[in-house]
Scaffold this active site. Structure first.
Site: not given
Length: 422
Positions: A143, A231
């Site tokens: 991530y 993101e």
């Protein structure tokens, strides 16, 4: 295989609490393929893909890819597409296949049909576009995000070697796996920071340098498009030794629209609520709710407090309508047009706390709207702050059936009572 469902991830503000922002503008939302195109233009590595709005073009795109495996993804502004259902009977808005000839048939059952997921309205959202992309194996998922953090007065990088899942759950159960790097806005991402983040994400050997390069390119994109957040979940590693951004969610600073015209021109308003879209034209923030008392306020916090106190006294808010700070009479008038157009609205509660807002402007807008729109529902008004005495005089001398309230609790009680009398 990773078809990457583009499921919306909750804001990472839970990791960096001070990044929360309040805006009177509607956030720009882009389709997945649009975000990936922006990434491509900044040299970020993504899967090869094409976009199609009809089945024959989707079939041709699949053939042109020449990939071992293809992923076909319905393009709507909602997560959970993989588990969604079309009203054509097709299950799943994301499909993997090794046979390019199947893509046309699948696209034919997606395009023009409504897809219902856990994040769409119950009637679903009509699919107008599909993305035909190369499906890649992923050996490891991480991530990575860049976002604004008020505590640091600028952007920060947040990463975790545990990607492809709910990042809040990772932060809650294994906080030691969340890594943060503060970025100097004047200096940008330094090489040592990028390499350190890549190492913390678990990339090794040549992949570490490759991941660091992708991180720097993502920061370049962050700056170039005036993003508030970029993101990537997952930022993945393939068996062939390639670092790929398999998914992306980009949030933009709406205040930068004047210099990001090309990006904002991509905004597909067809999936937006018509009332929200109309409200945005007048710099109003509107969110429809299920009740019958319209809430007309200035400020998001005040709007939430107004909704809560209406509920506390037995009523149900019909909406959340925020005027913001730089209000003009025309905005007040347009706001009333939106509120009165909702057949569920049986009363309107105006709750204005005038700091930078001149209450007299609000009062003039209210009286103009009441007369020209021939308001048919009870109107309760609570005003406080700048030029409030002049505002109260305007309302009291208008001759209109406006119910004045002393404070917010008094206003809520009177709005609820007004409906009970009907």
């Amino acid at each position: 295989m990773c078809p990457s469902d583009n499921t919306e991830v909750k804001p990472v503000c839970l990791i960096v609490p001070t990044c929360a922002q309040v805006s009177s503008r509607r956030w720009l939302n882009l389709q997945e393929y649009q975000s990936k195109k922006l990434m491509q233009e900044s040299g970020v590595t993504v899967q090869r893909f094409y976009v199609a709005d009809n089945a024959p073009d989707a079939l041709q795109a699949a053939k042109r890819l020449g990939a071992k495996e293809i992923v076909l993804k319905a393009q709507i502004l909602a997560g959970g597409r993989g588990k969604g259902v079309f009203d054509s009977g097709l299950k799943g808005g994301v499909h993997l296949t090794k046979d390019p000839s199947v893509v046309g048939e699948l696209a034919n059952r997606m395009l023009g049909y409504s897809l219902t997921t856990k994040q769409t309205p119950k009637e679903g959202v009509k699919v107008k576009t599909v993305m035909v992309a190369e499906a890649l194996d992923i050996t490891r998922e991480t991530y990575f995000a860049i976002l604004m953090d008020r505590a640091c007065n600028g952007p920060v990088m947040v990463g975790s070697p545990q990607g492809g899942m709910d990042i809040e759950e990772v932060a809650d159960k294994t906080p030691e796996l969340i890594f943060k790097e503060v970025i100097d806005i004047f200096e940008g991402v330094r090489d040592d920071q990028a390499v350190r983040m890549a190492a913390n994400l678990g990339f090794k050997g040549p992949l570490e340098r490759q991941a660091a390069d992708q991180i720097k390119r993502l920061y370049d994109l962050f700056l170039k498009v005036d993003a508030t957040q970029v993101e990537v979940n997952p930022l993945g590693e393939t068996p062939e030794g390639q670092v790929v951004c398999f998914d992306a969610k980009i949030n933009f600073d709406d205040n930068a629209e004047f210099r990001q015209k090309a990006v904002f021109a991509l905004d597909d308003m067809s999936e937006s609520d018509p009332t929200e879209t109309e409200a945005a034209k007048w710099d109003l923030k509107y969110i429809g709710l299920d009740g019958n008392i319209a809430c007309f306020v200035n400020g998001a916090g005040l709007a939430m407090a107004t909704c809560d106190i209406i509920d506390l006294h037995g009523g149900k808010p019909a909406n959340f309508l925020d005027l913001g700070g730089g209000v003009k009479e025309k905005q007040v008038y347009e706001a009333f047009k939106l509120l009165t157009a909702d057949p569920k609205v049986e009363a309107i509660l105006v709750n204005i706390f005038g700091g930078i807002v001149n209450c007299a402007i609000i009062a003039n807008g209210i009286t103009k709207a009441c007369r020209e729109l021939e308001l048919k529902v009870p109107l309760v008004v609570r005003l406080e702050g700048t030029n409030v005495q002049e505002a109260k005089r305007i309302l009291s001398e208008s001759g209109l059936p406006i119910v004045a309230a002393n404070d917010l609790e008094d206003a809520a009680k009177k709005a609820v009572a007004a409906i009970a009398k009907k």
